[in-house]
Design a protein around this motif. Structure first.
Motif, mmCIF file in Angstrom:
data_model
loop_
_atom_site.group_PDB
_atom_site.id
_atom_site.type_symbol
_atom_site.label_atom_id
_atom_site.label_comp_id
_atom_site.label_asym_id
_atom_site.label_seq_id
_atom_site.Cartn_x
_atom_site.Cartn_y
_atom_site.Cartn_z
ATOM 1 N N MET A 1 21.626 -80.636 18.455
ATOM 2 C CA MET A 1 22.180 -80.692 17.096
ATOM 3 C C MET A 1 23.694 -80.530 17.137
ATOM 4 O O MET A 1 24.225 -79.775 17.951
ATOM 5 C CB MET A 1 21.564 -79.590 16.220
ATOM 6 N N THR A 210 22.821 -76.326 6.858
ATOM 7 C CA THR A 210 22.482 -77.459 7.713
ATOM 8 C C THR A 210 22.159 -78.653 6.821
ATOM 9 O O THR A 210 21.370 -78.548 5.880
ATOM 10 C CB THR A 210 21.272 -77.150 8.614
ATOM 11 N N TYR A 220 21.525 -87.828 11.151
ATOM 12 C CA TYR A 220 21.621 -86.782 12.159
ATOM 13 C C TYR A 220 21.874 -85.452 11.451
ATOM 14 O O TYR A 220 22.489 -85.397 10.384
ATOM 15 C CB TYR A 220 22.733 -87.073 13.172
ATOM 16 N N LEU A 221 21.379 -84.368 12.043
ATOM 17 C CA LEU A 221 21.552 -83.041 11.470
ATOM 18 C C LEU A 221 22.886 -82.445 11.879
ATOM 19 O O LEU A 221 23.307 -82.563 13.037
ATOM 20 C CB LEU A 221 20.422 -82.119 11.914
ATOM 21 N N LYS A 223 24.917 -78.705 11.561
ATOM 22 C CA LYS A 223 24.978 -77.314 11.143
ATOM 23 C C LYS A 223 26.432 -76.960 10.844
ATOM 24 O O LYS A 223 27.294 -77.034 11.724
ATOM 25 C CB LYS A 223 24.442 -76.381 12.227
#
Length: 242
Positions: A1, A210, A220-221, A223
């Motif tokens: 991530m 997030t 796409y992730l 954070k």
């Protein structure tokens, strides 16, 4: 991530070193070596906030940007870059300092590993505007390449036509053009697009979250950890829209 975090430059020398190396490599690809925002003295400046894009597990750095605030020791990169061509930049910065403080979003870059994901063209500049709310500033400046002027307009910045040739300068080389843009009031997002305004306000309201981001290459992730150390709510400014 992918993680995007913020910190004062002196608080993480290792991350600053990775930032500098990655930025320099990208500039060298385009034959640019004398750009003021690539100077390294900012690493010792507590008034410089680094925005870092990295892989959460490997800590590989994919890009970043900086917000530099005016101080007696460190002028803004934009002052050094265009001050010799148009001294009015110093007057504008003094004007905003008198109103409550100013800063510059600078050194924005992303690596080839994340090219096409929208990190450099959308996310980093958006984060810069979002976290400016945590700082003792009322305005921000940005020196844009032609490809990033649209980015500044989306965020609600305006071309500063008082400077240069209607805001334009030949920089950092004679065959390249740069545009001075300014957000006179970081609380007034009325000129931003609706989408950008909503995203900026969401990051200001919840700087740790997030989000599933979407770019040209898909979803796409990310954070976000955008709380700046040592800057609390008591240092934030509430400015009436001009």
């Amino acid at each position: 991530m992918i993680q995007i975090r913020t910190f004062r430059a002196p608080n993480d020398p290792e991350a600053c070193s990775k930032f500098i190396v990655g930025h320099r490599k990208l500039l060298e690809i385009f034959g640019i070596t004398q750009i003021t925002s690539n100077r390294q003295d900012w690493v010792d400046d507590p008034n410089t906030i680094v925005i870092l894009v990295e892989h959460m597990e490997t800590k590989m750095v994919y890009g970043g940007a900086r917000i530099q605030m005016v101080s007696e020791r460190y002028p803004l990169p934009i002052q050094t870059a265009i001050g010799k061509y148009d001294a009015k930049i110093f007057d504008l910065i003094k004007e905003d300092e008198a109103r409550g403080g100013t800063c510059e979003i600078c050194g924005l870059w992303n690596s080839r590993e994340v090219a096409g994901m929208g990190i450099g063209s959308y996310i980093l500049s958006r984060v810069g505007v979002a976290i400016a709310k945590q700082l003792p500033v009322v305005s921000l400046f940005v020196l844009c390449a032609p490809i990033t002027v649209k980015m500044g307009l989306r965020l609600g910045c305006m071309v500063e036509k008082k400077l240069g040739n209607e805001g334009l300068f030949y920089y950092p080389k004679d065959d390249l053009v740069a545009t001075v843009m300014r957000m006179k009031n970081i609380d007034d997002l009325s000129l931003a697009t609706e989408t950008e305004r909503e995203k900026i306000l969401a990051l200001r309201a919840q700087p740790q979250q997030t989000i599933l981001e979407k770019g040209p290459k898909g979803e796409y992730l990310v954070k976000y950890d955008l709380l700046i150390p040592d800057f609390d709510e008591s240092s934030q400014h509430t400015i009436v829209a001009l």
